[in-house]
Design an enzyme around this catalytic site. Structure first.
Site, PDB file in Angstrom:
ATOM      1  N   GLY A 111       0.829  -1.419  -0.070  1.00 47.36           N
ATOM      2  CA  GLY A 111       0.182   0.030  -0.041  1.00 47.36           C
ATOM      3  C   GLY A 111       0.753   1.212   0.027  1.00 47.36           C
ATOM      4  N   HIS A 112       2.069   1.360  -0.561  1.00 45.18           N
ATOM      5  CA  HIS A 112       2.723   2.383  -0.380  1.00 45.18           C
ATOM      6  C   HIS A 112       2.951   3.196  -1.729  1.00 45.18           C
ATOM      7  CE1 HIS A 112       5.132   2.146   3.525  1.00 45.18           C
ATOM      8  NE2 HIS A 112       4.432   0.994   3.608  1.00 45.18           N
ATOM      9  N   SER A 118      -2.510   1.527  -6.298  1.00 43.91           N
ATOM     10  CA  SER A 118      -2.957   0.087  -6.003  1.00 43.91           C
ATOM     11  C   SER A 118      -4.118   0.218  -4.998  1.00 43.91           C
ATOM     12  CB  SER A 118      -1.629  -0.389  -4.893  1.00 43.91           C
ATOM     13  OG  SER A 118      -1.556   0.358  -3.785  1.00 43.91           O
ATOM     14  N   GLY A 181       5.690  -4.641  -4.586  1.00 42.81           N
ATOM     15  CA  GLY A 181       5.869  -3.652  -5.268  1.00 42.81           C
ATOM     16  C   GLY A 181       6.844  -2.866  -5.227  1.00 42.81           C
ATOM     17  N   HIS A 182       7.828  -3.024  -4.130  1.00 40.93           N
ATOM     18  CA  HIS A 182       9.021  -2.393  -4.035  1.00 40.93           C
ATOM     19  C   HIS A 182      10.131  -3.032  -4.827  1.00 40.93           C
ATOM     20  CE1 HIS A 182      12.269  -0.455  -1.825  1.00 40.93           C
ATOM     21  NE2 HIS A 182      12.903  -1.688  -1.538  1.00 40.93           N
ATOM     22  N   ILE A 239       3.085 -10.426  -9.506  1.00 39.85           N
ATOM     23  CA  ILE A 239       4.062 -11.117  -8.980  1.00 39.85           C
ATOM     24  C   ILE A 239       3.630 -11.745  -7.601  1.00 39.85           C
ATOM     25  CG2 ILE A 239       6.523 -10.928  -7.713  1.00 39.85           C
ATOM     26  CD1 ILE A 239       6.031 -10.139 -10.806  1.00 39.85           C
ATOM     27  N   LEU A 473      10.348   5.603 -10.212  1.00 43.98           N
ATOM     28  CA  LEU A 473       9.016   4.985 -10.347  1.00 43.98           C
ATOM     29  C   LEU A 473       8.367   4.758  -8.926  1.00 43.98           C
ATOM     30  CD1 LEU A 473       6.851   3.630 -12.115  1.00 43.98           C
ATOM     31  CD2 LEU A 473       7.986   1.401 -11.716  1.00 43.98           C
ATOM     32  N   ASN A 474       9.078   4.302  -8.136  1.00 40.49           N
ATOM     33  CA  ASN A 474       8.785   3.937  -6.607  1.00 40.49           C
ATOM     34  C   ASN A 474       8.472   5.254  -5.850  1.00 40.49           C
ATOM     35  OD1 ASN A 474       8.369   1.433  -7.024  1.00 40.49           O
ATOM     36  ND2 ASN A 474      10.268   0.638  -5.553  1.00 40.49           N
ATOM     37  N   TYR A 475       8.797   6.318  -6.507  1.00 42.29           N
ATOM     38  CA  TYR A 475       8.332   7.699  -5.893  1.00 42.29           C
ATOM     39  C   TYR A 475       7.289   8.189  -6.874  1.00 42.29           C
ATOM     40  CZ  TYR A 475      12.680   7.690  -3.080  1.00 42.29           C
ATOM     41  OH  TYR A 475      13.630   7.163  -2.173  1.00 42.29           O
TER      42      TYR A 475
END
Length: 534
Positions: A111-112, A118, A181-182, A239, A473-475
């Site tokens: 959920g990050h 998401s 997700g990470h 995944i 992408l993760n930000y």
């Protein structure tokens, strides 16, 4: 009718009766009725489905929705249902049935997602929540581990430490990140200069494709395996788990946090840091973190924290720092020696001596409203640029900024090795996050704070990477370009895709066309299939 078919018929019939009284949406009803037919009867999927009338629905929705700016907005649509998968067949059923009944899936592990992709959408959707798929199997003999997507980084660190004092894994400093997700966004952490990103240490994966088929690395093929390592896995499938290669760490590492204000020469030291940090030996990582503070006379200033981790003992670190970065004036009493797993607590902000059991806490506490933007830098920010940055931080107030150095192992990995393009030639990556709470105005203050973040981002453009101005992408940042929830225009996607992936975007789009040509797996910033005209 054989016994297994009879059991499935009874289960499906009872499930139909139970959902008919709590839903009035025929599309949702059809989806829910489809699920037991396509899942393993020995692991009933009916116990994992929550609809809005269920007393636990709102709790489950908010539990792993970590940005209050997103979930507090009056404009968002909530999911039709939440499926908390407890078995691989539940995930397969969700994909198959969502595709049959044209329901959009949003896939959530921790959920990050900074923009909440998401767990929100503008069209009817179902959350496929992987949080219960959290198995971690460590094999110290082979120095590998299988980690399910719903496990958190904290749980992974804890499980590794249970088995070994000389192994670790390069991943994020936040301990509640969902592994699924990470990793798909790259996996950035404080051992990046020694071991690269998380995905640089992934050797296999378990993926469910658009047809509900389970694949490993061999059966998915090297193109897909390349794409899910940094390209955002939810564009290509779901995944289930990753196989990772553990890395070696010393029995003792050294951490430090040195703070300097403007009056103590912070600007000059920060300027030097840009030249030095990316070129230090790869077993030393030093983050630069400026923040506005109020001093005794009520005036504002900037305090810059230099937060470091050295994979070794403090005496060797002191010798190195005195030679390579004397401007910081690191002292022996600034250094704390601890085990690697204890260092994960230090980076997460826990006080020294906290039990590592805290790594097993899986949910974010003290959530806030926030907006994040990111940049990559290939050239140093001049001193006048730093002064401008300091002034803007003091004007905004509620903001934290982190500058994380590249170099080391990152310089040794090709920009085409994985989907993450930003390797050699980049000095550091920056995260700018404005944050606020209910006391600052809550959701009503969102427009003001988001505008301040955009103004800061605009001011830093002259120093950041350009053509394209790249982002991490993760930000996640929808400001750099986004599509509608159910419509992926390739031209729009090419804009944000090039900012995230640079030249790797086109290969990602080709892979997408191979495995999901009808674009079932999508969100506002997903990878679209490459059109035949390209």
């Amino acid at each position: 009718m054989n016994s297994s078919s009879s059991k499935l018929f009874i289960l499906s019939t009872s499930f139909l009766l139970s959902i008919s009284s709590i839903t009035s949406n025929s599309v949702l009803d059809n989806f829910l009725q489809c699920l037991p037919i396509h899942s393993n009867t020995s692991n009933p999927i009916t116990n994992s489905i929550y609809v809005p009338n269920n007393s636990s629905f709102q709790y489950l929705y908010e539990l792993r929705a970590n940005n209050l700016r997103i979930i507090s907005s009056s404009t968002i649509s909530k999911p039709l249902a939440i499926l908390t998968a407890r078995h691989a067949s539940h995930v397969q059923a969700a994909v198959i049935c969502a595709k049959i009944h044209s329901i959009q899936l949003r896939i959530r592990s921790g959920g990050h997602d900074y923009e909440g992709l998401s767990y929100v959408s503008d069209i009817p959707f179902v959350i496929l929540d992987l949080f219960n798929l959290r198995s971690i199997k460590i094999n110290i003999t082979s120095e590998t581990a299988w980690v399910q997507a719903g496990a958190t980084t904290g749980e992974l660190y804890y499980k590794i430490a249970e088995k070994s004092k000389v192994h670790g894994f390069p991943s994020g400093v936040c301990t509640t990140l969902g592994i699924g997700g990470h990793f798909t966004g790259g996996g950035y952490g404080n051992m990046i200069r020694k071991y690269g990103l998380s995905i640089d240490n992934v050797i296999d994966a378990c993926l469910i494709d658009v047809n509900g088929t389970i694949h490993n690395r061999k059966s998915m093929g090297e193109d897909v395996f390349w794409a899910i390592r940094g390209g955002g896995g939810t564009s290509f499938g779901v995944i289930l788990s990753w196989k990772i290669k553990l890395v070696h760490v010393p029995r003792k590492v050294t951490v430090f946090k040195v703070q300097r204000t403007l009056d103590q020469g912070a600007t000059d030291i920060a300027y030097s840091w840009q030249h030095i940090a990316p070129k230090l030996p790869k077993y030393l990582f030093i983050r630069l973190q400026p923040e506005p503070i109020t001093i005794g006379n009520g005036n504002k200033t900037i305090r810059v924290s230099f937060i470091g981790q050295f994979l070794g003992r403090s005496r060797k670190l002191m010798n190195l720092m005195n030679e390579e970065f004397p401007e910081l004036r690191l002292q022996q009493n600034d250094c704390i020696e601890m085990s690697w797993v204890e260092s994960t607590l230090f980076w997460a902000g826990f006080t020294n001596g906290t039990s590592i059991d805290v790594l097993l806490n899986r949910v974010v506490e003290n959530k806030v409203f926030f907006k994040t933007k990111s940049d990559y830098y290939k050239n140093v920010i001049p001193k006048q640029g730093l002064v401008m940055l300091w002034e803007m931080l003091m004007d905004i107030g509620n903001i934290f900024v982190q500058l994380n150095p590249h170099g080391g192992r990152m310089d040794e990995i090709s920009e085409t090795e994985t989907a993450v393009h930003q390797r050699g030639g980049y000095l550091f990556k920056v995260q700018y996050t404005v944050y606020w709470s209910e006391s600052n105005g809550g959701i009503d203050a969102a427009k003001r704070y988001v505008e301040m973040s955009r103004r800061l981002y605009g001011a830093m453009a002259q120093y950041a990477s350009s053509d394209p101005r790249e982002a991490f992408l993760n930000y996640r940042d929808l400001d750099i370009g986004c599509n509608e929830s159910n419509d992926t225009d390739f031209g729009v996607a090419e804009v944000y895709g090039t900012k995230y992936f640079n030249n790797n975007f086109m290969r990602l789009a080709r892979v997408k066309a191979m495995v999901d040509p009808e674009n079932f797996f999508k969100n506002e910033q997903s990878i679209p299939p490459l059109p035949s005209s390209h």
